[in-house]
Design a protein around this motif. Structure first.
Motif, PDB file in Angstrom:
ATOM      1  N   TRP A 172       0.807  -1.221   0.000  1.00  0.00           N
ATOM      2  CA  TRP A 172       0.000   0.000   0.000  1.00  0.00           C
ATOM      3  C   TRP A 172       0.838   1.267   0.000  1.00  0.00           C
ATOM      4  O   TRP A 172       1.746   1.430   0.802  1.00  0.00           O
ATOM      5  N   ILE A 173       0.504   2.174  -0.923  1.00  0.00           N
ATOM      6  CA  ILE A 173       1.002   3.540  -0.885  1.00  0.00           C
ATOM      7  C   ILE A 173      -0.132   4.414  -1.397  1.00  0.00           C
ATOM      8  O   ILE A 173      -0.781   4.083  -2.390  1.00  0.00           O
ATOM      9  N   ASP A 174      -0.420   5.475  -0.700  1.00  0.00           N
ATOM     10  CA  ASP A 174      -1.512   6.356  -1.102  1.00  0.00           C
ATOM     11  C   ASP A 174      -1.165   6.956  -2.466  1.00  0.00           C
ATOM     12  O   ASP A 174      -0.079   7.500  -2.645  1.00  0.00           O
ATOM     13  N   PRO A 175      -2.078   6.857  -3.428  1.00  0.00           N
ATOM     14  CA  PRO A 175      -1.790   7.381  -4.765  1.00  0.00           C
ATOM     15  C   PRO A 175      -1.274   8.817  -4.778  1.00  0.00           C
ATOM     16  O   PRO A 175      -0.458   9.173  -5.610  1.00  0.00           O
ATOM     17  N   VAL A 176      -1.748   9.600  -3.843  1.00  0.00           N
ATOM     18  CA  VAL A 176      -1.287  10.989  -3.793  1.00  0.00           C
ATOM     19  C   VAL A 176       0.228  11.040  -3.543  1.00  0.00           C
ATOM     20  O   VAL A 176       0.927  11.934  -4.018  1.00  0.00           O
ATOM     21  N   ASP A 177       0.756  10.037  -2.856  1.00  0.00           N
ATOM     22  CA  ASP A 177       2.182  10.014  -2.529  1.00  0.00           C
ATOM     23  C   ASP A 177       3.058   9.543  -3.675  1.00  0.00           C
ATOM     24  O   ASP A 177       4.283   9.569  -3.560  1.00  0.00           O
ATOM     25  N   TYR A 178       2.458   9.052  -4.748  1.00  0.00           N
ATOM     26  CA  TYR A 178       3.315   8.673  -5.874  1.00  0.00           C
ATOM     27  C   TYR A 178       3.132   9.556  -7.112  1.00  0.00           C
ATOM     28  O   TYR A 178       3.555   9.226  -8.207  1.00  0.00           O
ATOM     29  N   SER A 179       2.514  10.705  -6.913  1.00  0.00           N
ATOM     30  CA  SER A 179       2.272  11.617  -8.037  1.00  0.00           C
ATOM     31  C   SER A 179       3.537  11.945  -8.809  1.00  0.00           C
ATOM     32  O   SER A 179       3.552  11.974 -10.032  1.00  0.00           O
ATOM     33  N   LYS A 180       4.600  12.191  -8.072  1.00  0.00           N
ATOM     34  CA  LYS A 180       5.837  12.663  -8.714  1.00  0.00           C
ATOM     35  C   LYS A 180       6.419  11.593  -9.640  1.00  0.00           C
ATOM     36  O   LYS A 180       6.701  11.856 -10.812  1.00  0.00           O
ATOM     37  N   GLU A 181       6.557  10.382  -9.105  1.00  0.00           N
ATOM     38  CA  GLU A 181       7.160   9.316  -9.912  1.00  0.00           C
ATOM     39  C   GLU A 181       6.267   8.977 -11.103  1.00  0.00           C
ATOM     40  O   GLU A 181       6.732   8.754 -12.214  1.00  0.00           O
ATOM     41  N   LEU A 182       4.955   8.952 -10.854  1.00  0.00           N
ATOM     42  CA  LEU A 182       4.014   8.598 -11.907  1.00  0.00           C
ATOM     43  C   LEU A 182       4.063   9.611 -13.039  1.00  0.00           C
ATOM     44  O   LEU A 182       4.119   9.270 -14.219  1.00  0.00           O
ATOM     45  N   SER A 183       4.083  10.884 -12.636  1.00  0.00           N
ATOM     46  CA  SER A 183       4.129  11.955 -13.627  1.00  0.00           C
ATOM     47  C   SER A 183       5.398  11.859 -14.469  1.00  0.00           C
ATOM     48  O   SER A 183       5.363  11.950 -15.700  1.00  0.00           O
ATOM     49  N   GLU A 184       6.522  11.673 -13.794  1.00  0.00           N
ATOM     50  CA  GLU A 184       7.803  11.600 -14.506  1.00  0.00           C
ATOM     51  C   GLU A 184       7.794  10.438 -15.505  1.00  0.00           C
ATOM     52  O   GLU A 184       8.177  10.592 -16.663  1.00  0.00           O
ATOM     53  N   ALA A 185       7.335   9.276 -15.047  1.00  0.00           N
ATOM     54  CA  ALA A 185       7.358   8.091 -15.903  1.00  0.00           C
ATOM     55  C   ALA A 185       6.415   8.237 -17.092  1.00  0.00           C
ATOM     56  O   ALA A 185       6.772   7.945 -18.234  1.00  0.00           O
ATOM     57  N   MET A 186       5.199   8.707 -16.830  1.00  0.00           N
ATOM     58  CA  MET A 186       4.223   8.787 -17.913  1.00  0.00           C
ATOM     59  C   MET A 186       4.623   9.830 -18.956  1.00  0.00           C
ATOM     60  O   MET A 186       4.524   9.586 -20.162  1.00  0.00           O
ATOM     61  N   HIS A 187       5.108  10.981 -18.489  1.00  0.00           N
ATOM     62  CA  HIS A 187       5.499  12.020 -19.454  1.00  0.00           C
ATOM     63  C   HIS A 187       6.714  11.604 -20.262  1.00  0.00           C
ATOM     64  O   HIS A 187       6.816  11.916 -21.445  1.00  0.00           O
ATOM     65  N   TYR A 188       7.626  10.878 -19.637  1.00  0.00           N
ATOM     66  CA  TYR A 188       8.819  10.424 -20.356  1.00  0.00           C
ATOM     67  C   TYR A 188       8.409   9.593 -21.564  1.00  0.00           C
ATOM     68  O   TYR A 188       8.828   9.833 -22.697  1.00  0.00           O
ATOM     69  N   LEU A 189       7.540   8.602 -21.318  1.00  0.00           N
ATOM     70  CA  LEU A 189       7.119   7.729 -22.414  1.00  0.00           C
ATOM     71  C   LEU A 189       6.265   8.483 -23.421  1.00  0.00           C
ATOM     72  O   LEU A 189       6.408   8.319 -24.626  1.00  0.00           O
ATOM     73  N   SER A 190       5.376   9.322 -22.914  1.00  0.00           N
ATOM     74  CA  SER A 190       4.497  10.064 -23.810  1.00  0.00           C
ATOM     75  C   SER A 190       5.299  10.998 -24.713  1.00  0.00           C
ATOM     76  O   SER A 190       5.013  11.122 -25.902  1.00  0.00           O
ATOM     77  N   ASP A 191       6.331  11.629 -24.149  1.00  0.00           N
ATOM     78  CA  ASP A 191       7.193  12.510 -24.955  1.00  0.00           C
ATOM     79  C   ASP A 191       7.802  11.754 -26.120  1.00  0.00           C
ATOM     80  O   ASP A 191       8.013  12.311 -27.193  1.00  0.00           O
ATOM     81  N   TYR A 192       8.116  10.482 -25.899  1.00  0.00           N
ATOM     82  CA  TYR A 192       8.716   9.686 -26.970  1.00  0.00           C
ATOM     83  C   TYR A 192       7.666   8.961 -27.801  1.00  0.00           C
ATOM     84  O   TYR A 192       7.966   7.954 -28.444  1.00  0.00           O
ATOM     85  N   ASP A 193       6.443   9.500 -27.761  1.00  0.00           N
ATOM     86  CA  ASP A 193       5.387   8.979 -28.637  1.00  0.00           C
ATOM     87  C   ASP A 193       5.005   7.544 -28.355  1.00  0.00           C
ATOM     88  O   ASP A 193       4.594   6.818 -29.259  1.00  0.00           O
ATOM     89  N   ILE A 194       5.143   7.121 -27.108  1.00  0.00           N
ATOM     90  CA  ILE A 194       4.591   5.826 -26.726  1.00  0.00           C
ATOM     91  C   ILE A 194       3.279   6.127 -26.017  1.00  0.00           C
ATOM     92  O   ILE A 194       3.242   6.922 -25.071  1.00  0.00           O
ATOM     93  N   ASN A 195       2.185   5.521 -26.479  1.00  0.00           N
ATOM     94  CA  ASN A 195       0.877   5.760 -25.871  1.00  0.00           C
ATOM     95  C   ASN A 195       0.859   5.272 -24.440  1.00  0.00           C
ATOM     96  O   ASN A 195       1.291   4.157 -24.156  1.00  0.00           O
TER      97      ASN A 195
END
Lengths: 495, 379, 123
Positions: B291-314
């Motif tokens: 368990w980790i509260d989703p609010v506590d992983y905003s930073k890592e999630l944002s970094e990971a998702m934007h990284y892939l999205s920037d490289y045109d991976i859906n």
């Protein structure tokens, strides 16, 4: 409903591969980038920035998964070490390695046709042009054009680029029209796609030419050396204003052909080196989204004058860093503009994809990626090779149009000889260099500046320049996440 | 909660019968639902009868009587009538979230498995009912899931079912969840490649770039290497691939590094799905590790998702609530929870973005972020 | 390692058992920008190396800094030598696999079965 939990959960330790802490090294190189940090670079160009001395710890087996949990995981995940003698994912490494070199897959793509040597500018760094009206002496003949096209069509590459250079290419516009028509016909038969590029100072540009370019999807490449004062000093057109002609030409091309179809290149002269900010600002003011800070040409350098070359390299590096920082500043302020030389290196560092850029690749670009057909029918291994010929050195002349066959040119004695030195993986100094995967080999440069194709790395301005640019880019990325993000935007093209 | 199962008294049921249900005797179907005691003549067309009435000895064909409840069955739904009188709904005509559970066997044992495996060979049973089911599914079905357990354990039967799907439902998108380990065998991957099934996409989890962590999460030694090798073999065979990542305490710390790993080593993937945790199956037992509260992983999630999205991976974010997700990720958030699992809190009724929000799993009503809060319209 | 400075020259003696020929040449290659470098075999186990600045300056050269740099560089090249030796085989394997015309796939040796039993080769 209760789930019967008959399968026991095991702790993380069970999932280690090696019993103790033994690990095996995978091929990697290291280099100090600042007094505190070093960079580790693996066989496929992935890098890790770590504290100085980490490479020693790794090699001496002084790291373990308990005391260096994150580093250990990074090293395994990024293929720096392995817990098996042959890594389980050797196939992945092999595939990635093959991908990195796949820019070579189809061999030569860029075919430069020096359609005329005539020119009305007197750019002081130019080695080749002639201010003259004598077409017969200095224009490429139709026979030579045909022969060049014949050879171009024999390239195994399904995608070809035909680039018209000069002198001033547009002075031989009728011959360009002739050549393009021939190629379009041949391309249809041979099932190849051809991209046409014309390198021009835009002074002779007419409305008819613009219409023609649009109809035939021709890309225009021009020179803009900076603001008016610098541009005109570098690129003097007698009785005229080269800068104004260039700007007018760029605007007309943007309007008629679309922004993506006109690009500008920068040639840095000794004068330019004093004005990095002004030059960058000029490109921004003219609405450009990219600027290519190409290194100064060595063919204006005195040969074998190491001291002078060294000084000019230091000056160029100073210019480059200042200009790069100015460019980054514009980006941070919201204006997207990319530095193309950095981008080539960054793509090699960050993406898994192949990057072919003729002046910075291994195997070198000459022959493998580019070939030059000169106005007089002579065939050269690269653009710089023909510049050497202008100074009466024919070392890199590979044949003659109309006489030499494809095999003579691409697989002849000279070509084979050059192949011995065109891999940086096998050159002294480069073989162990950490930046090998990001850099390249340039036998012509070595020959022109140092007297032999192997070159001498410690005194090579190619080496000094590239090592410092690469080191600096790594240092920048590590220093600021915002810069890392800008670099990523440059690679992806997103604002 | 939507009902998918009911039970009654079986009569003359020798083997599982799969069929479309209807209350209307004139409609084309295999199983008649009889709700009222009305005079009816034996209808040879139907394979079976399901009824809440106590009329077992009056019917001359396999049937289930005294059924507790058939209100959940819509006309056109497809069910299996089992020999023990249990009736499972296999396909719901009004749902967009139908799936085929091919087996409950699995070669992994993920700490957060929402469908804990059983070591009983149920493959012959499932193969039988799905072979009956597939031709009955409406051709207009736009998408169908395949899940388990681990579907590839069906071996040859896995490919046979895929071929049946491809033949009977050529317009249907198939999304198959698998751990991908079996595809480390090029034999398996080549077999799949030979089907040239362009409407098939495999959803394969990778939980870390570091093998030990991935293997620990899935509780199987060697799983990471097998999965990655499997992914390569699948890519060679031009199979469409989605990577799935469950977001919990073990996967979050290295999440941005995992994104980089995916980009560098698996750039051929079509889609990467980031999924918040379901409070189901093994998860409650292992909650302290997970368990980790989703609010506590905003930073890592944002970094990971934007990284892939920037490289045109859906990329997509599933199973998350908008109020606990950083706004820059809302563009990736999907309403992904199957209708039969979906719920919202009372608090949510006031929320201005309720329409767009994915809500929660029914199971998460007991364990969710401490920060769920209605987002009120800005005036 | 011993150092001696005399007359605009730096002389070193290096133990060849610690730093082999390859390491020494690779290391001092980079010093040929600033110095004229001479490498001689003193005996079976050591090398004599001399460095003379190319630009002849009258005032004393900062040899202290050079010596520190040499010590560091020798260690670095020794480490690189270790990597090269230890990774030669795997490197050749990767390149061979990368460019082979034939399928270099290794058969699956690890287990993907569950407790009931599954063989991926038998499908």
């Amino acid at each position: 409903m209760k789930e019967r939990l008959t399968r026991k959960f095991l702790p993380p330790d069970i999932f280690k591969k090696s019993a103790g802490d033994t690990y095996y090294l995978l091929p990697f190189k290291f280099h100090r980038i600042t007094s505190k940090k070093e960079v580790l670079i693996n066989e496929v160009g992935d890098f890790l920035i770590v504290p100085v001395g980490t490479s020693a710890l790794i090699i001496e087996r002084k790291i373990n998964r308990e005391d260096h949990e994150e580093l250990y995981a990074d090293l395994i995940a990024n293929f720096f070490i392995s817990e098996q003698p042959i890594p389980a994912l050797a196939e992945v490494l092999a595939t990635r390695y093959r991908t990195k070199k796949s820019f070579l897959d189809y061999f030569t793509s860029l075919h430069i046709f020096v359609i005329t040597l005539r020119c009305e500018h007197t750019c002081h760094y130019c080695q080749v042009s002639r201010v003259t009206a004598d077409k017969s002496l200095y224009d490429m003949s139709k026979e030579h054009i045909d022969a060049g096209i014949q050879i171009m069509m024999q390239s195994p590459n399904p995608h070809l680029t035909m680039e018209f250079q000069g002198g001033e290419a547009l002075l031989a516009f009728e011959n360009i029209v002739y050549a393009v028509k021939r190629v379009q016909q041949e391309a249809l038969i041979r099932d190849k796609t051809v991209t046409f590029v014309i390198c021009t100072n835009l002074a002779p540009l007419t409305e008819d030419m613009l219409v023609y370019f649009k109809q035939n999807n021709i890309l225009i490449s021009t020179s803009l050396d900076g603001p008016e004062s610098i541009h005109n000093k570098n690129r003097h057109k007698p009785f005229d204003n080269s800068y104004q002609l260039t700007i007018d030409g760029i605007n007309k091309c943007r309007k008629e052909l679309g922004e993506e179809n006109i690009s500008a290149l920068l040639t840095t002269s000794t004068l330019s080196l004093q004005y990095p900010n002004e030059i960058v600002d000029e490109y921004v003011n003219q609405g450009f989204r990219n600027i290519f800070l190409r290194p100064i040409s060595p063919y204006g350098f005195a040969k074998h004058n190491e001291k002078k070359n060294g000084y000019e390299t230091a000056q160029f590096l100073d210019f480059y860093k200042k200009a790069l920082n100015r460019i980054l500043q514009h980006n941070l302020n919201g204006y997207f503009i990319r530095e193309d030389y950095a981008c080539i290196i960054l793509k090699k560092m960050i993406t898994p994809f192949p990057v072919g850029y003729v002046d910075l690749q291994s195997p070198a670009g000459l022959i493998n990626s580019v070939i030059v057909f000169n106005y007089d029918g002579k065939i050269y291994a690269s653009d710089e090779s023909r510049m050497l010929a202008e100074m009466n050195d024919f070392t890199f002349q590979l044949g003659t149009l109309g006489y030499s066959t494809y095999k003579d040119v691409f697989y002849g004695t000279k070509s084979i000889e050059i192949s011995e030195v065109f891999l940086n993986e096998a050159l002294p100094g480069c073989a162990d260099c950490a930046f090998q995967a990001y850099c390249g080999a340039d036998p012509v440069f070595n020959y022109a500046t140092q007297g032999d194709m192997w070159g001498h790395r410690p005194t090579s301005s190619f080496c000094q320049r590239n090592m410092e640019i690469i080191r600096y880019l790594i240092e920048l990325m590590d220093s600021d996440k915002k810069i890392e993000k800008i670099f990523r935007n440059w690679i992806t093209g997103k604002n | 909660m939507i009902q998918l199962k009911t039970k009654g008294r079986p009569y003359n049921i020798i083997g599982p019968i799969v069929g479309r249900v209807t209350r209307d005797p004139d409609v084309e179907a295999e199983i008649l639902l009889v709700e009222r005691d009305s005079p009816f003549s034996s209808l040879p067309r139907f394979k079976s009868i399901i009824t809440p009435l106590d009329i077992g000895n009056q019917i001359d064909k396999p049937s289930v009587c005294n059924v507790q409840n058939i209100d959940h069955l819509c006309n056109g739904d497809i069910v299996v009538v089992n020999t023990d009188g249990i009736i499972n709904t296999l396909y719901r005509i009004n749902s967009h979230h139908n799936f085929l559970l091919l087996t409950e066997r699995c070669n992994s044992n993920c700490l957060m498995c929402s469908q804990p495996p059983k070591d009983r060979d149920d493959i012959p049973y499932f193969y039988d009912i799905y072979t009956q089911l597939i031709p009955l599914i409406p051709k207009t079905c736009s998408e169908l899931g395949i899940t388990g357990g681990e579907p590839t354990l069906l071996g040859r039967k896995f490919f046979q079912l895929l071929q049946q799907l491809s033949f009977n439902l050529p317009e249907t998108e198939i999304h198959c969840l698998t751990n991908g380990r079996a595809f480390a065998s090029s034999n398996m991957a080549n077999n799949l490649g030979r089907l040239s099934y362009s409407r098939l996409m495999l959803g394969i989890p990778v939980y870390s770039d570091y093998y030990q962590l991935h293997d620990y999460v899935v509780q199987a030694k060697g799983a990471f290497d097998q999965t990655i090798q499997g992914l390569y073999n699948l890519a060679k065979n031009k199979v469409r691939i989605e990577i799935r990542i469950v977001l919990h305490k073990l996967t979050i710390p290295r999440l941005p590094k995992l994104a980089k790993f995916i980009y560098k080593n698996l750039p051929f993937v079509e889609h990467v799905a980031f999924m918040a945790l379901e409070y189901q199956g093994y998860t409650p037992h292992n909650i302290d590790k997970l368990w980790i509260d989703p609010v506590d992983y905003s930073k890592e999630l944002s970094e990971a998702m934007h990284y892939l999205s920037d490289y045109d991976i859906n990329v997509s974010l599933y199973n998350s609530q908008l109020c606990t997700t950083p706004q820059d990720l809302w563009q990736f958030s999907r309403k992904s929870i199957s209708d039969w699992k979906n719920s919202y809190l009372a608090e949510c009724n006031k929320c201005s973005v309720l329409e767009d929000c994915g809500g929660l799993f029914q199971s998460n009503m007991m364990k969710h972020s401490d920060h769920i809060k209605a987002l009120l319209q800005k005036s | 390692m011993t150092f001696q400075i005399s007359d605009h020259f730096l002389h070193l003696t290096i133990d060849g058992r610690l730093y082999n020929e390859s390491i020494i040449y690779k290391c001092f290659y980079w010093y040929t920008r600033e110095f004229t470098v001479n490498i001689d075999l003193k005996n079976e186990t050591s090398y004599n190396i001399s460095l003379q600045p190319i630009s002849k300056r009258e005032s004393s050269y900062n040899w202290g800094e050079v010596i520190e740099r040499i010590k560091r560089d020798l260690i670095d090249f020794r480490l690189r030598d270790i990597i090269t030796k230890e990774t030669q085989t795997i490197k050749e394997l990767i390149v061979a696999k990368a460019f082979a015309y034939y399928d270099t796939e290794d058969p699956l040796t690890s287990d993907v079965s569950d407790r009931v039993g599954f063989d991926p080769e038998n499908v």
